[in-house]
Design an enzyme around this catalytic site. Structure first.
Site, PDB file in Angstrom:
ATOM      1  N   LYS A  93       0.827  -1.197   0.000  1.00  0.00           N
ATOM      2  CA  LYS A  93       0.000   0.000   0.000  1.00  0.00           C
ATOM      3  C   LYS A  93       0.865   1.253   0.000  1.00  0.00           C
ATOM      4  CE  LYS A  93      -3.834  -2.027   2.634  1.00  0.00           C
ATOM      5  NZ  LYS A  93      -4.923  -1.785   1.680  1.00  0.00           N
ATOM      6  N   ASP A 149      -2.983  -7.449  -2.056  1.00  0.00           N
ATOM      7  CA  ASP A 149      -3.711  -6.537  -1.176  1.00  0.00           C
ATOM      8  C   ASP A 149      -5.207  -6.847  -1.157  1.00  0.00           C
ATOM      9  OD1 ASP A 149      -3.997  -4.469   0.632  1.00  0.00           O
ATOM     10  OD2 ASP A 149      -4.240  -2.937  -0.914  1.00  0.00           O
ATOM     11  N   ARG A 157     -10.461 -11.476   1.460  1.00  0.00           N
ATOM     12  CA  ARG A 157     -11.345 -12.504   0.892  1.00  0.00           C
ATOM     13  C   ARG A 157     -10.669 -13.873   0.866  1.00  0.00           C
ATOM     14  NH1 ARG A 157     -11.708  -8.923  -4.388  1.00  0.00           N
ATOM     15  NH2 ARG A 157     -11.302  -7.433  -2.726  1.00  0.00           N
TER      16      ARG A 157
END
Length: 501
Positions: free
Chosen positions: A280, A350, A354
């Site tokens: 990020k 990233d 899930r």
């Protein structure tokens, strides 16, 4: 802080402070009129001099008002009487509580719960007042060496209702609100903890402590060794780059019939999300400690369930993990075999939540659940779509979706439903595996939901994306405690203990 409800007239209130409303333009509420008559026009004379217009949120603190037995009177601007809605009511209550806490009034009798709020009854007004009070007074001081606290903080709040017939619903509102506020505080405290303290082991320790408090709660943990035995390869892979072991904490609340199918809540618990190799940007990365907001929600919710002693069987799952870049970290291009046997091509490390949740959602099949709801700070796209005002809701089971939306309206903890049409499934097809872990930029929140839907065929399921609602950024940075109120309302409705309008 203690909360009470009573029905009484203002002239008989011997308290540190009486709280009464004033509408625009300088119109006294019914209670303020009574105080004005008691004081021989003292209050109305002040208003005529322009001390208070009645605009929403204005405050005027009066001392030693003639003939009024209370030490203080706090006049609160409530805006235009016919326009007082639930949002403005909650804002007014929150500001009132903060003001009282700073005045040295250690107790107060509040008559704002008698005001008319469009479409809302006494139960709602009292419950929201208690929740707003607890929310506005929340502080996170655990790690500060100097704690700046009020010298004489507000300790007791009495909410007045118009008639004695309303006392019972007011008392029920306080009971529910205190339990909800307790759960929300747990959620906020855990989420606000820094990632060097709050790791997957810390989540497991919090679960164990909860189990020690209540007889109806038992706990268990699935560590990495057990995950490997179960084939939870997707979950394991995400945590591979971290020195902190992945741990899935299980909290079982047994309040219903022995053979009744449980309601299962699965919380995403990424105690820090660097993005992995798809790292990020540096700006705001500190807020990625909040990527365990789903797990914090489930933990707080389980506290609330136990406090309310709900007649339900509930399982809370804290899917703890940390996503870090390392020589052993997973890569874009890897293909993972999930616990369900389905294969996933990793296009972005990233999009890790899930990959953890899909194995957790497969794991909970063993409970033969009545309902499964996952809660996750899953996609930045949800913030783009809904901002910080509403939780994103997705479900292929219409009755469950409607239940949750109804609970969100009842609790004023808003959610908005997004579609899971088959067309969106095409966006996450992979040429190398059964499914890709991301689609393109379009419909990012929905395609994340579509991904999870492929692992939830054996039960009724809903997904809550709380990326925009779990915490605030900027000057008021901190966890919000949402969506504990909505999920508690959902369970109150399921248990038959909800207040009937």
């Amino acid at each position: 802080m203690e909360f009470f409800v009573k029905s009484g007239s203002p002239e008989k209130q011997r308290s540190a402070c009486i709280v009464a409303g004033v509408f625009e333009p300088r119109r006294l509420s019914a209670v303020a009129e009574q105080l004005d008559e008691l004081s021989d026009g003292y209050i109305s004379n002040l208003l005529r001099r322009g001390d208070l217009e009645g605009k929403a949120g204005q405050m005027l603190l009066l001392h030693q008002v003639p003939n009024v037995p209370s030490e203080r009177v706090l006049l609160v601007g409530c805006g235009k009487e016919r326009e007082l809605d639930e949002r403005q009511y909650k804002q007014i209550i929150a500001k009132t509580i903060k003001t009282l806490n700073e005045t040295g009034s250690m107790e107060a009798v509040c008559f704002l719960t008698e005001l008319h709020v469009k479409g809302r009854d006494t139960y709602w007004k009292v419950r929201q007042a208690v929740e707003a009070a607890q929310d506005s007074l929340y502080t996170f001081l655990q790690l500060k060496t100097k704690k700046d606290e009020p010298r004489r903080p507000l300790r007791k709040m009495v909410f007045n209702v118009s008639t004695r017939r309303e006392l019972q619903e007011g008392e029920k509102a306080i009971e529910h609100a205190i339990a909800i506020a307790k759960g929300a505080k747990v959620t906020r405290d855990v989420a606000n903890m820094p990632p060097n303290i709050c790791n997957p082991l810390y989540l497991w320790e919090q679960a164990q402590q909860l189990g020690e408090q209540y007889e109806k709660i038992t706990t268990d943990v699935v560590d990495e060794a057990k995950m490997a035995e179960l084939g939870m390869n997707s979950y394991l892979t995400v945590g591979r780059g971290s020195e902190n072991e992945s741990m899935m904490s299980l909290i079982h609340y047994n309040g219903g019939e022995k053979d009744a199918a449980p309601i299962v809540f699965v919380g995403k618990g990424l105690t820090f999300d660097s993005g992995g190799i798809s790292i990020k940007p540096g700006a705001g990365m500190d807020e990625m400690k909040y990527d365990m907001g789903g797990a914090a929600t489930v933990l707080g919710l389980m506290h609330t369930i136990a406090a309310l002693d709900l007649p339900l069987n509930v399982v809370g799952v804290l899917a703890g993990c940390e996503n870090m870049p390392d020589g052993n970290a997973y890569r874009p291009g890897d293909v993972l075999t999930t616990m369900s046997g389905q294969t996933v091509e990793v296009l972005n490390t990233d999009a890790e939540g899930r990959l953890v949740l899909c194995d957790a959602l497969t794991y909970v099949e063993r409970y033969q659940p009545e309902t499964v709801i996952d809660i996750a700070t899953l996609t930045g796209a949800c913030i783009v779509a809904l901002g910080s005002f509403a939780t994103g809701l997705m479900s292929q089971h219409n009755p469950l979706a409607h239940e949750l939306l109804n609970a969100s309206e009842q609790s004023s903890d808003r959610a908005w439903r997004l579609p899971l049409w088959d067309e969106y499934q095409e966006l996450i097809e992979s040429p190398f595996a059964d499914i890709a872990n991301v689609g393109g930029r379009a419909a990012g929140t929905i395609t994340a939901g579509c991904f999870l839907a492929r692992f939830t065929k054996k039960y009724n399921w809903a997904h809550l994306d709380i990326a925009g609602t779990a915490w605030n950024s900027g000057a008021k940075k901190g966890a919000t405690g949402r969506p504990v109120p909505m999920l508690t309302q959902f369970l109150l409705n399921r248990s038959g203990l909800a207040h009937e309008d």
